[in-house]
Design a protein around this motif. Sequence first.
Motif, PDB file in Angstrom:
ATOM      1  N   ILE A 102      16.245  75.183   8.817  1.00  0.00           N
ATOM      2  CA  ILE A 102      15.692  75.092  10.170  1.00  0.00           C
ATOM      3  C   ILE A 102      14.465  74.186  10.192  1.00  0.00           C
ATOM      4  O   ILE A 102      14.292  73.357  11.094  1.00  0.00           O
ATOM      5  CB  ILE A 102      15.337  76.494  10.702  1.00  0.00           C
ATOM      6  CG1 ILE A 102      16.610  77.336  10.864  1.00  0.00           C
ATOM      7  CG2 ILE A 102      14.603  76.394  12.037  1.00  0.00           C
ATOM      8  CD1 ILE A 102      16.343  78.766  11.296  1.00  0.00           C
ATOM      9  N   SER A 103      13.619  74.309   9.185  1.00  0.00           N
ATOM     10  CA  SER A 103      12.402  73.491   9.124  1.00  0.00           C
ATOM     11  C   SER A 103      12.728  72.007   9.013  1.00  0.00           C
ATOM     12  O   SER A 103      11.985  71.151   9.513  1.00  0.00           O
ATOM     13  CB  SER A 103      11.544  73.918   7.932  1.00  0.00           C
ATOM     14  OG  SER A 103      11.116  75.261   8.072  1.00  0.00           O
ATOM     15  N   SER A 104      13.852  71.680   8.359  1.00  0.00           N
ATOM     16  CA  SER A 104      14.219  70.269   8.203  1.00  0.00           C
ATOM     17  C   SER A 104      14.695  69.655   9.515  1.00  0.00           C
ATOM     18  O   SER A 104      14.680  68.433   9.670  1.00  0.00           O
ATOM     19  CB  SER A 104      15.317  70.139   7.141  1.00  0.00           C
ATOM     20  OG  SER A 104      16.551  70.680   7.597  1.00  0.00           O
ATOM     21  N   ILE A 105      15.117  70.487  10.461  1.00  0.00           N
ATOM     22  CA  ILE A 105      15.569  70.001  11.765  1.00  0.00           C
ATOM     23  C   ILE A 105      14.433  69.996  12.784  1.00  0.00           C
ATOM     24  O   ILE A 105      14.439  69.238  13.746  1.00  0.00           O
ATOM     25  CB  ILE A 105      16.740  70.861  12.276  1.00  0.00           C
ATOM     26  CG1 ILE A 105      17.918  70.754  11.315  1.00  0.00           C
ATOM     27  CG2 ILE A 105      17.179  70.458  13.680  1.00  0.00           C
ATOM     28  CD1 ILE A 105      19.067  71.667  11.660  1.00  0.00           C
ATOM     29  N   GLN A 106      13.427  70.814  12.578  1.00  0.00           N
ATOM     30  CA  GLN A 106      12.336  70.989  13.536  1.00  0.00           C
ATOM     31  C   GLN A 106      11.621  69.700  13.915  1.00  0.00           C
ATOM     32  O   GLN A 106      11.318  69.477  15.095  1.00  0.00           O
ATOM     33  CB  GLN A 106      11.325  72.002  12.998  1.00  0.00           C
ATOM     34  CG  GLN A 106      10.185  72.326  13.956  1.00  0.00           C
ATOM     35  CD  GLN A 106      10.680  72.999  15.222  1.00  0.00           C
ATOM     36  OE1 GLN A 106      11.332  74.025  15.161  1.00  0.00           O
ATOM     37  NE2 GLN A 106      10.382  72.413  16.378  1.00  0.00           N
ATOM     38  N   PRO A 107      11.325  68.772  12.964  1.00  0.00           N
ATOM     39  CA  PRO A 107      10.624  67.539  13.363  1.00  0.00           C
ATOM     40  C   PRO A 107      11.353  66.749  14.446  1.00  0.00           C
ATOM     41  O   PRO A 107      10.729  66.134  15.302  1.00  0.00           O
ATOM     42  CB  PRO A 107      10.546  66.753  12.047  1.00  0.00           C
ATOM     43  CG  PRO A 107      10.556  67.796  10.992  1.00  0.00           C
ATOM     44  CD  PRO A 107      11.476  68.860  11.508  1.00  0.00           C
ATOM     45  N   THR A 108      12.687  66.766  14.431  1.00  0.00           N
ATOM     46  CA  THR A 108      13.451  66.074  15.464  1.00  0.00           C
ATOM     47  C   THR A 108      13.259  66.729  16.816  1.00  0.00           C
ATOM     48  O   THR A 108      13.145  66.068  17.847  1.00  0.00           O
ATOM     49  CB  THR A 108      14.947  66.066  15.102  1.00  0.00           C
ATOM     50  OG1 THR A 108      15.098  65.564  13.771  1.00  0.00           O
ATOM     51  CG2 THR A 108      15.740  65.195  16.061  1.00  0.00           C
TER      52      THR A 108
END
Length: 325
Positions: A102-108
């Motif tokens: 989830i954290s890897s998608i959050q910046p987008t």
Amino acid sequence: MALVDYESSDEEEEEEGLPRPDAHPSNTLKRKHDATENDLPPLPSKFHDLYASTTRLSTRDDPSLHGGRKRVTPHIQGNWPTHLYIEWYPSTTEHKALTNLISSIQPTLDASPSRIQSLLTSDLGAPLPLHISLSRTLGLSSAQKDDFVSALLTTMKSCKIRPFDTRISGLHWVPNYEKTRWFLVLRLERPREDGLNRLLAACNGVCEDFAQPKLYSSPKTAPKPNDGGSSRSRRPTARSGSSQGPALAAGEDASESFHVSIAWTLVPPSEGIIQCTQRKKDEAAFTAVQEIAVHIAEIKAKVGNIVTNVPLPQKAAEGKGLFGF
């Protein structure tokens, strides 16, 4: 009045293996913590059911109390909201892998109107269970609810679906039926002996008997291998003497619909977010999640705030008689 002068209990404490009052406990506590940190058994499933309900904060639907969410199933006085599902509590390692994904998608998402809400933890940071739905949200009358649970218990006892494992096969964004929320979901692969489809068929059969809507009522065409079912009857009940359990009708297969929701947002994901999500399938964050095996040994029926555990029948030990000898 003078204080009574008792004899020292130091010797008794030493004989019983208790630490002296003046001893520093940090080393002992550290050793105990290190020894048990990774060996704690999971809490019983029924323990979590004691806290399945939340305190009602308002007598009307107030989205501000629920992160902007709106009730999609209107409350009807005298009806009992009911849901059939599989509950999964990820281990510490699995929880970390899901959090990293989830954290890897959050910046987008930070550059869009969407604000992702994790389903992994509560507002206080406590781990939450994840769910695989086996029904829509149902509305049972007071006269139906006990009979419904009894019928489900009877069906699951006779269907002979043994506990099984499934794994994560994909990552997608999907809306709810009313398209008021969009969910980041993990797709599940079709397990051996088609356990998920057979559980769905059993649950849909009970729902149909009580004039309730079925879940995934427009399934995909099933592949021929590992069908685990028969087309002789549209009614998905267990066949006498069969170890395969309830049969799906010919061509029915909802394998692409089974999923675990791990996050949600109120705004439809943009094309850029969807493309970013698809690219994650080739990255380490998703590879770690694919290694997780989701063990399924029971389903749950939540009627109102009451949760009933419905265990899948265990396979009898080979070579043992009626009483286990």
